[in-house]
Design a protein around this motif. Structure first.
Motif, short mmCIF file in Angstrom:
data_model
loop_
_atom_site.label_atom_id
_atom_site.label_comp_id
_atom_site.label_asym_id
_atom_site.label_seq_id
_atom_site.Cartn_x
_atom_site.Cartn_y
_atom_site.Cartn_z
N LEU A 79 0.82 -1.21 0.00
CA LEU A 79 0.00 0.00 0.00
C LEU A 79 0.86 1.27 0.00
O LEU A 79 0.49 2.26 -0.63
N ASP A 80 1.99 1.25 0.69
CA ASP A 80 2.83 2.44 0.78
C ASP A 80 3.93 2.48 -0.27
O ASP A 80 4.72 3.43 -0.30
N GLN A 81 4.01 1.46 -1.10
CA GLN A 81 4.96 1.50 -2.22
C GLN A 81 4.30 2.21 -3.40
O GLN A 81 3.13 2.00 -3.68
N ARG A 82 5.07 3.04 -4.08
CA ARG A 82 4.54 3.82 -5.19
C ARG A 82 4.93 3.16 -6.52
O ARG A 82 6.10 2.86 -6.76
N PHE A 83 3.91 2.97 -7.34
CA PHE A 83 4.10 2.44 -8.68
C PHE A 83 3.48 3.41 -9.68
O PHE A 83 2.78 4.36 -9.29
N ALA A 84 3.72 3.17 -10.94
CA ALA A 84 3.29 4.11 -11.98
C ALA A 84 1.81 4.49 -11.90
O ALA A 84 1.45 5.67 -12.06
N PRO A 85 0.88 3.55 -11.65
CA PRO A 85 -0.55 3.94 -11.61
C PRO A 85 -0.90 4.88 -10.46
O PRO A 85 -1.98 5.48 -10.48
N ASP A 86 -0.02 5.02 -9.45
CA ASP A 86 -0.28 6.00 -8.40
C ASP A 86 -0.25 7.42 -8.97
O ASP A 86 -0.87 8.33 -8.41
N LEU A 87 0.49 7.61 -10.05
CA LEU A 87 0.56 8.92 -10.70
C LEU A 87 -0.54 9.11 -11.73
O LEU A 87 -1.16 10.16 -11.81
N ALA A 88 -0.79 8.08 -12.51
CA ALA A 88 -1.85 8.15 -13.53
C ALA A 88 -2.20 6.73 -13.96
O ALA A 88 -1.30 5.93 -14.27
N PHE A 89 -3.51 6.43 -13.99
CA PHE A 89 -3.93 5.10 -14.43
C PHE A 89 -3.70 5.01 -15.94
O PHE A 89 -4.12 5.89 -16.69
N PRO A 90 -3.06 3.94 -16.40
CA PRO A 90 -2.73 3.83 -17.83
C PRO A 90 -3.96 3.57 -18.69
O PRO A 90 -4.96 3.00 -18.23
N SER A 91 -3.87 3.95 -19.94
CA SER A 91 -4.94 3.68 -20.90
C SER A 91 -4.79 2.27 -21.44
O SER A 91 -3.69 1.70 -21.42
N PRO A 92 -5.88 1.67 -21.93
CA PRO A 92 -5.76 0.35 -22.55
C PRO A 92 -4.71 0.35 -23.64
O PRO A 92 -4.64 1.25 -24.47
N GLY A 93 -3.85 -0.66 -23.62
CA GLY A 93 -2.78 -0.76 -24.60
C GLY A 93 -1.48 -0.13 -24.15
O GLY A 93 -0.41 -0.40 -24.72
N GLU A 94 -1.52 0.72 -23.12
CA GLU A 94 -0.31 1.34 -22.60
C GLU A 94 0.45 0.33 -21.77
O GLU A 94 -0.11 -0.31 -20.89
N GLU A 95 1.75 0.19 -22.02
CA GLU A 95 2.55 -0.83 -21.36
C GLU A 95 3.36 -0.25 -20.22
O GLU A 95 3.97 0.81 -20.35
N LEU A 96 3.36 -0.96 -19.09
CA LEU A 96 4.15 -0.61 -17.92
C LEU A 96 5.01 -1.80 -17.51
O LEU A 96 4.80 -2.92 -17.99
N ILE A 97 5.96 -1.56 -16.63
CA ILE A 97 6.77 -2.64 -16.09
C ILE A 97 6.21 -3.03 -14.73
O ILE A 97 6.15 -2.21 -13.82
N GLY A 98 5.82 -4.28 -14.59
CA GLY A 98 5.22 -4.76 -13.36
C GLY A 98 6.13 -5.70 -12.61
O GLY A 98 7.35 -5.76 -12.85
N ARG A 99 5.55 -6.45 -11.71
CA ARG A 99 6.30 -7.35 -10.84
C ARG A 99 7.01 -8.45 -11.60
O ARG A 99 8.10 -8.87 -11.22
N PHE A 100 6.39 -8.91 -12.69
CA PHE A 100 6.95 -10.03 -13.44
C PHE A 100 7.34 -9.65 -14.86
O PHE A 100 7.56 -10.53 -15.69
N GLY A 101 7.39 -8.34 -15.15
CA GLY A 101 7.75 -7.91 -16.49
C GLY A 101 6.72 -6.96 -17.07
O GLY A 101 5.89 -6.38 -16.35
N PRO A 102 6.74 -6.76 -18.39
CA PRO A 102 5.80 -5.83 -19.04
C PRO A 102 4.34 -6.25 -18.82
O PRO A 102 4.02 -7.45 -18.83
N LEU A 103 3.48 -5.27 -18.64
CA LEU A 103 2.05 -5.55 -18.51
C LEU A 103 1.26 -4.35 -19.02
O LEU A 103 1.79 -3.25 -19.19
N ALA A 104 -0.02 -4.57 -19.27
CA ALA A 104 -0.92 -3.53 -19.76
C ALA A 104 -2.29 -3.75 -19.12
O ALA A 104 -2.60 -4.84 -18.62
N PRO A 105 -3.14 -2.72 -19.09
CA PRO A 105 -4.47 -2.86 -18.48
C PRO A 105 -5.31 -3.93 -19.18
O PRO A 105 -5.17 -4.17 -20.39
N TYR A 106 -6.19 -4.55 -18.42
CA TYR A 106 -7.10 -5.56 -18.92
C TYR A 106 -8.42 -5.42 -18.17
O TYR A 106 -8.51 -4.73 -17.15
N VAL A 107 -9.45 -6.06 -18.68
CA VAL A 107 -10.79 -5.97 -18.09
C VAL A 107 -11.11 -7.25 -17.33
O VAL A 107 -10.87 -8.35 -17.85
N VAL A 108 -11.64 -7.12 -16.12
CA VAL A 108 -12.19 -8.26 -15.39
C VAL A 108 -13.69 -8.06 -15.27
O VAL A 108 -14.17 -6.92 -15.15
#
Length: 217
Positions: free
Chosen positions: A58-87
């Motif tokens: 909760l107190d660690q800052r990651f890219a979405p804390d600054l701005a939630f990415p748009s669909p298709g926008e790629e970020l670096i996550g815990r296990f490598g590149p990732l992008a938003p998806y729908v659940v």
């Protein structure tokens, strides 16, 4: 028969019990006609998992804390590149699992819930989550649940004010092994707020302008 007009939380408990009874007695069609979770989010735009080797984020800052990415926008996550998806929430589910469908990897997740309000209005944001979480409404933090240090209830009601037009609600999930989340806007009786419509989660909708007042009595 229709249930009596009792406060929303009691109604939901009664409807869940009635629905379970109908299923057990083989009356599936009647059971499917009852929706105790009406008004709850049916889909969310999610990005994650983020994190290191720990399990509290909760107190660690990651890219979405600054701005939630748009669909298709790629970020670096815990296990490598990732992008938003729908659940999406199934017809008989009470909550959404924020993990990518078919992927059981855990970590820190961010969920974006988008709604349109037909007018400026006060409401309660109902958050049901067993994790540590932080709720941001229209860019302002309105509530944190700092589990396990904070022993709050599973369901939390947060007073917020929605502006006419599109409103963004972002939830950050901070415990690695708790990824289920349910969201909805309710009135003082616990009933879904009239005039608030969920928007499709497969794209970002431009939010309404203006501030947020979370101090509603």
């Amino acid at each position: 028969q229709r249930l009596p007009a009792i406060p929303g939380r009691c109604r939901r408990a009664a409807e869940r019990g009635l629905r379970a009874l109908l299923v057990e007695t083989g009356r599936r069609a009647e059971a499917d006609a009852i929706d105790p979770e009406r008004g709850s989010a049916t889909s969310l735009l999610v990005v994650g998992p983020f994190g290191d080797d720990g399990d509290h984020f909760l107190d660690q800052r990651f890219a979405p804390d600054l701005a939630f990415p748009s669909p298709g926008e790629e970020l670096i996550g815990r296990f490598g590149p990732l992008a938003p998806y729908v659940v999406r929430r199934g017809a008989r589910q009470t909550a959404l699992d924020l993990r990518r469908p078919g992927d059981g990897r855990n970590g820190c997740f961010y969920a974006l819930h988008q709604v349109r309000a037909e007018r400026d209005l006060a409401a309660w944001l109902e958050v049901t989550c067993a994790s540590a979480w932080r709720a941001t409404v229209r860019g302002e933090v309105v509530r944190e649940m700092r589990r396990p240090a904070e022993r709050g209830r599973l369901r939390t009601f947060v007073p917020v004010r929605l502006a006419a037009g599109v409103n963004h609600v972002m939830i950050k999930i901070g415990l690695e092994d708790q990824t289920n989340l349910a969201l909805r806007f309710v009135d003082a009786r616990g009933e879904p707020v009239a005039g608030v419509v969920e928007l499709p989660a497969d794209r970002r909708h431009a939010p309404a302008s203006g501030g947020i007042d979370a101090a509603i009595q």
